[in-house]
Design a protein around this motif. Structure first.
Motif, mmCIF file in Angstrom:
data_model
loop_
_atom_site.group_PDB
_atom_site.id
_atom_site.type_symbol
_atom_site.label_atom_id
_atom_site.label_comp_id
_atom_site.label_asym_id
_atom_site.label_seq_id
_atom_site.Cartn_x
_atom_site.Cartn_y
_atom_site.Cartn_z
ATOM 1 N N THR A 95 0.826 -1.211 0.000
ATOM 2 C CA THR A 95 0.000 0.000 0.000
ATOM 3 C C THR A 95 0.858 1.259 0.000
ATOM 4 O OG1 THR A 95 -1.797 -1.145 1.138
ATOM 5 C CG2 THR A 95 -1.798 1.266 1.246
ATOM 6 N N LEU A 96 1.870 1.305 0.864
ATOM 7 C CA LEU A 96 2.739 2.477 0.921
ATOM 8 C C LEU A 96 3.526 2.668 -0.375
ATOM 9 C CD1 LEU A 96 4.010 2.227 4.596
ATOM 10 C CD2 LEU A 96 2.395 3.892 3.644
ATOM 11 N N ALA A 97 4.030 1.587 -0.952
ATOM 12 C CA ALA A 97 4.765 1.692 -2.218
ATOM 13 C C ALA A 97 3.837 2.153 -3.345
ATOM 14 C CB ALA A 97 5.408 0.354 -2.568
ATOM 15 N N LEU A 98 2.598 1.665 -3.347
ATOM 16 C CA LEU A 98 1.623 2.076 -4.362
ATOM 17 C C LEU A 98 1.292 3.561 -4.228
ATOM 18 C CD1 LEU A 98 -0.355 1.405 -6.654
ATOM 19 C CD2 LEU A 98 -2.006 0.705 -4.897
ATOM 20 N N ILE A 99 1.079 4.040 -2.994
ATOM 21 C CA ILE A 99 0.791 5.460 -2.775
ATOM 22 C C ILE A 99 1.970 6.326 -3.220
ATOM 23 C CG2 ILE A 99 0.455 7.212 -0.975
ATOM 24 C CD1 ILE A 99 -1.248 5.061 0.498
ATOM 25 N N ASP A 100 3.181 5.893 -2.894
ATOM 26 C CA ASP A 100 4.372 6.632 -3.315
ATOM 27 C C ASP A 100 4.451 6.690 -4.835
ATOM 28 O OD1 ASP A 100 6.921 7.958 -2.666
ATOM 29 O OD2 ASP A 100 7.814 6.183 -3.606
ATOM 30 N N PHE A 101 4.197 5.572 -5.513
ATOM 31 C CA PHE A 101 4.209 5.517 -6.983
ATOM 32 C C PHE A 101 3.154 6.467 -7.551
ATOM 33 C CE2 PHE A 101 2.354 3.854 -10.886
ATOM 34 C CZ PHE A 101 3.468 3.762 -11.707
ATOM 35 N N GLN A 102 1.937 6.417 -7.011
ATOM 36 C CA GLN A 102 0.859 7.274 -7.515
ATOM 37 C C GLN A 102 1.168 8.749 -7.293
ATOM 38 O OE1 GLN A 102 -2.345 5.396 -5.357
ATOM 39 N NE2 GLN A 102 -2.896 4.111 -7.097
ATOM 40 N N ASN A 103 1.786 9.086 -6.160
ATOM 41 C CA ASN A 103 2.177 10.475 -5.906
ATOM 42 C C ASN A 103 3.244 10.942 -6.887
ATOM 43 O OD1 ASN A 103 0.395 10.844 -3.800
ATOM 44 N ND2 ASN A 103 1.901 10.366 -2.212
ATOM 45 N N ARG A 104 4.253 10.101 -7.132
ATOM 46 C CA ARG A 104 5.305 10.475 -8.097
ATOM 47 C C ARG A 104 4.712 10.669 -9.483
ATOM 48 N NH1 ARG A 104 8.695 6.138 -8.574
ATOM 49 N NH2 ARG A 104 7.597 4.940 -7.031
ATOM 50 N N ARG A 105 3.787 9.796 -9.879
ATOM 51 C CA ARG A 105 3.166 9.910 -11.201
ATOM 52 C C ARG A 105 2.305 11.168 -11.290
ATOM 53 N NH1 ARG A 105 -0.111 5.076 -14.002
ATOM 54 N NH2 ARG A 105 -1.779 5.842 -12.707
ATOM 55 N N ALA A 106 1.579 11.494 -10.211
ATOM 56 C CA ALA A 106 0.759 12.709 -10.206
ATOM 57 C C ALA A 106 1.628 13.959 -10.334
ATOM 58 C CB ALA A 106 -0.090 12.764 -8.932
ATOM 59 N N LEU A 107 2.782 13.978 -9.649
ATOM 60 C CA LEU A 107 3.704 15.116 -9.769
ATOM 61 C C LEU A 107 4.247 15.248 -11.190
ATOM 62 C CD1 LEU A 107 5.754 15.063 -6.460
ATOM 63 C CD2 LEU A 107 4.357 16.929 -7.337
ATOM 64 N N GLN A 108 4.601 14.117 -11.798
ATOM 65 C CA GLN A 108 5.093 14.149 -13.178
ATOM 66 C C GLN A 108 4.023 14.686 -14.118
ATOM 67 O OE1 GLN A 108 6.227 10.071 -13.743
ATOM 68 N NE2 GLN A 108 8.326 10.406 -13.061
ATOM 69 N N ASP A 109 2.777 14.218 -13.943
ATOM 70 C CA ASP A 109 1.678 14.697 -14.785
ATOM 71 C C ASP A 109 1.457 16.193 -14.601
ATOM 72 O OD1 ASP A 109 1.333 12.109 -15.671
ATOM 73 O OD2 ASP A 109 -0.473 11.731 -14.459
ATOM 74 N N PHE A 110 1.496 16.650 -13.341
ATOM 75 C CA PHE A 110 1.310 18.070 -13.049
ATOM 76 C C PHE A 110 2.404 18.903 -13.708
ATOM 77 C CE2 PHE A 110 2.191 21.733 -10.268
ATOM 78 C CZ PHE A 110 0.982 22.397 -10.388
ATOM 79 N N ARG A 111 3.645 18.477 -13.557
ATOM 80 C CA ARG A 111 4.763 19.228 -14.159
ATOM 81 C C ARG A 111 4.672 19.268 -15.668
ATOM 82 N NH1 ARG A 111 8.820 16.504 -10.045
ATOM 83 N NH2 ARG A 111 8.681 18.018 -8.363
ATOM 84 N N SER A 112 4.297 18.154 -16.289
ATOM 85 C CA SER A 112 4.214 18.154 -17.751
ATOM 86 C C SER A 112 3.051 19.032 -18.226
ATOM 87 C CB SER A 112 4.118 16.739 -18.309
ATOM 88 O OG SER A 112 2.966 16.092 -17.873
ATOM 89 N N ARG A 113 1.954 19.081 -17.462
ATOM 90 C CA ARG A 113 0.849 19.997 -17.817
ATOM 91 C C ARG A 113 1.289 21.448 -17.689
ATOM 92 N NH1 ARG A 113 -2.437 16.403 -15.030
ATOM 93 N NH2 ARG A 113 -2.522 17.761 -13.196
ATOM 94 N N GLN A 114 2.068 21.751 -16.652
ATOM 95 C CA GLN A 114 2.564 23.115 -16.470
ATOM 96 C C GLN A 114 3.480 23.515 -17.617
ATOM 97 O OE1 GLN A 114 4.355 23.197 -12.541
ATOM 98 N NE2 GLN A 114 2.817 24.679 -11.896
#
Length: 131
Positions: A95-114
């Motif tokens: 669960t913790l590894a999955l949350i960390d992965f999802q957070n990293r992916r969300a940050l990457q998506d946010f940065r690429s949108r910016q």
């Protein structure tokens, strides 16, 4: 920062088979920042991989005297049942590894949108030419 090949946890867990009898099969699990690999007990067999981009959540955690039972739900709504020794806490580690992965992916998506939304820099003014 965690690297994709880094091992976060390694050890034994059991997966319920998809067969009619739904037997519990022992696997050696290897958890990394982007996937869970399941190695069969027999030598030479190839591991199965559950990549985090295809996992929706860890669900249905239940504790009995000896085992913790949990279900991994994939993005296509398939449910994969696992159990582990109560003290091993595989469900929490996944669960913790999955949350960390999802957070990293969300940050990457946010940065690429910016980056896509940022206006292009105005061109540099050209120096005036002498007559």
């Amino acid at each position: 920062m965690k690297t994709p090949g880094e091992v976060l946890r390694e050890g034994e867990l059991e997966k319920r088979s998809d067969s009619l009898f739904q037997l519990w099969k022992k696997k050696r699990g290897v958890l990394t920042p982007d996937r869970l690999r399941l190695f069969p007990a027999g030598p030479g067999a190839r591991p199965k991989e559950l990549r985090f981009h295809s996992i929706l959540k860890v669900d249905c955690v239940e504790r009995t005297g000896k085992y913790v039972y949990f279900t991994i739900v994939t993005t296509d709504r398939k449910e994969i049942d696992f159990r582990c020794a109560g003290e091993s806490c595989w469900n929490a580690a996944i669960t913790l590894a999955l949350i960390d992965f999802q957070n990293r992916r969300a940050l990457q998506d946010f940065r690429s949108r910016q980056e896509r939304a940022a206006p292009a820099a105005p061109p540099e003014p050209r120096p005036a030419r002498a007559p």
